[in-house]
Design an enzyme around this catalytic site. Structure first.
Site, PDB file in Angstrom:
ATOM      1  N   CYS A   1       0.820  -1.004   0.121  1.00  0.00           N
ATOM      2  CA  CYS A   1       0.025  -0.068   0.117  1.00  0.00           C
ATOM      3  C   CYS A   1       0.867   1.199  -0.185  1.00  0.00           C
ATOM      4  O   CYS A   1       1.812   1.263   0.628  1.00  0.00           O
ATOM      5  CB  CYS A   1      -0.937  -0.083   1.220  1.00  0.00           C
ATOM      6  SG  CYS A   1      -1.974   1.458   1.347  1.00  0.00           S
TER       7      CYS A   1
ATOM      8  N   HIS B   1      -9.159  -3.381  -2.552  1.00  0.00           N
ATOM      9  CA  HIS B   1      -8.173  -2.653  -1.895  1.00  0.00           C
ATOM     10  C   HIS B   1      -8.683  -1.191  -1.825  1.00  0.00           C
ATOM     11  O   HIS B   1      -8.735  -0.721  -0.752  1.00  0.00           O
ATOM     12  CB  HIS B   1      -6.837  -2.639  -2.545  1.00  0.00           C
ATOM     13  CG  HIS B   1      -5.783  -2.083  -1.791  1.00  0.00           C
ATOM     14  ND1 HIS B   1      -4.598  -2.622  -1.314  1.00  0.00           N
ATOM     15  CD2 HIS B   1      -5.508  -0.702  -1.449  1.00  0.00           C
ATOM     16  CE1 HIS B   1      -3.842  -1.920  -0.542  1.00  0.00           C
ATOM     17  NE2 HIS B   1      -4.251  -0.719  -0.959  1.00  0.00           N
ATOM     18  N   GLU B   2      -8.796  -0.673  -2.875  1.00  0.00           N
ATOM     19  CA  GLU B   2      -9.247   0.793  -2.856  1.00  0.00           C
ATOM     20  C   GLU B   2     -10.526   1.138  -2.368  1.00  0.00           C
ATOM     21  O   GLU B   2     -10.834   2.287  -1.765  1.00  0.00           O
ATOM     22  CB  GLU B   2      -9.210   1.465  -4.528  1.00  0.00           C
ATOM     23  CG  GLU B   2      -7.783   1.130  -5.106  1.00  0.00           C
ATOM     24  CD  GLU B   2      -6.479   1.855  -4.193  1.00  0.00           C
ATOM     25  OE1 GLU B   2      -6.947   2.799  -3.402  1.00  0.00           O
ATOM     26  OE2 GLU B   2      -5.678   1.345  -4.129  1.00  0.00           O
TER      27      GLU B   2
ATOM     28  N   HIS C   1     -10.148   1.564   1.194  1.00  0.00           N
ATOM     29  CA  HIS C   1      -9.576   2.681   1.544  1.00  0.00           C
ATOM     30  C   HIS C   1     -10.804   3.805   1.804  1.00  0.00           C
ATOM     31  O   HIS C   1     -10.921   4.732   2.658  1.00  0.00           O
ATOM     32  CB  HIS C   1      -8.814   3.466   0.477  1.00  0.00           C
ATOM     33  CG  HIS C   1      -7.393   2.980   0.591  1.00  0.00           C
ATOM     34  ND1 HIS C   1      -6.667   3.251   1.824  1.00  0.00           N
ATOM     35  CD2 HIS C   1      -6.369   2.246  -0.306  1.00  0.00           C
ATOM     36  CE1 HIS C   1      -5.475   2.984   1.765  1.00  0.00           C
ATOM     37  NE2 HIS C   1      -5.139   2.450   0.574  1.00  0.00           N
TER      38      HIS C   1
END
Length: 218
Positions: free
Chosen positions: A134, A176-177, A180
């Protein structure tokens, strides 16, 4: 080209005027800095994008995020990573040259994609475990088990909402994004015994994590 100082603390919710000011302050920097783990903006759910920025400002933000992602370099960047608490992420992956890695990880090229207000769900029960890193947690990688195939719904910059399927590495990037944007880092999902400093990762850089499982005991 030098990176600007990290963004100051950002309140959990910003009214539209303050949000525009925050965006303009970030866009005024030569190259906005990527904020690191420990910054509160990474630990709060981002605000839905509901037209707080006009089309021109949104376009400049997306272009800046793409440039920051490429400069890092990375394959995804969420707006909170440059201190902007909006549910916007950019993704782009050219894939890898090693055919064994590409096949084992399902790492097919992902064209430039903008996710606005994304959400996803598993397409089936299949899971895949691979190392991830990351840009907000530099210097380390860890194994994360994620859905191998997902269905994602998101809005594009032109305002059209689409539902699309992703699998393999592109599915991992979307997850993953989107995490976030929900205030989560990949370490929240990681198998922590797999945590590896970049300087040691050459030991476990095989197409799969089988050797790392044996060597690190996870």
């Amino acid at each position: 080209m030098t990176a600007a100082a990290p963004a100051d603390d950002v309140p959990a919710m910003l009214p539209p005027g303050a949000l525009v000011e925050r965006v303009e302050a970030v866009l005024a920097q030569d190259l906005p800095a990527i904020v690191r783990a420990g910054h509160p903006v990474l630990r709060r759910p981002a605000q839905d994008f509901e037209g707080q920025l006009d089309d021109g400002t949104l376009g400049r933000l997306i272009a800046t995020m793409r440039r920051v992602m490429h400069e890092a370099p990375g394959v995804g960047l969420a707006a909170p990573q440059i201190g902007i608490p909006l549910r916007i992420a950019v993704l782009e992956d050219r894939g890898v040259q090693d055919p064994a890695v590409a096949e084992a990880r399902g790492r097919t090229p992902l064209p430039f994609t903008v996710l606005i207000n994304p959400r996803y769900e598993a397409a089936d029960g299949a899971l895949a475990a691979f190392y991830e890193g990351c840009l907000s947690v530099p210097g380390y990688q860890a194994v994360v088990e994620r859905h191998a195939r997902i269905t994602a719904t998101y809005t594009q910059p032109g305002g059209i909402t689409v539902t699309a399927g992703f699998e393999g590495w592109p599915a991992r990037i979307v997850q993953h994004e989107t995490d976030h944007l929900n205030g989560q880092l990949y370490l929240d999902r990681a198998l922590l015994r797999s945590l590896t400093a970049d300087a040691e990762h050459h030991r476990w850089a095989q197409p799969t994590v089988d050797a790392a499982r044996r060597g690190l005991g996870f």
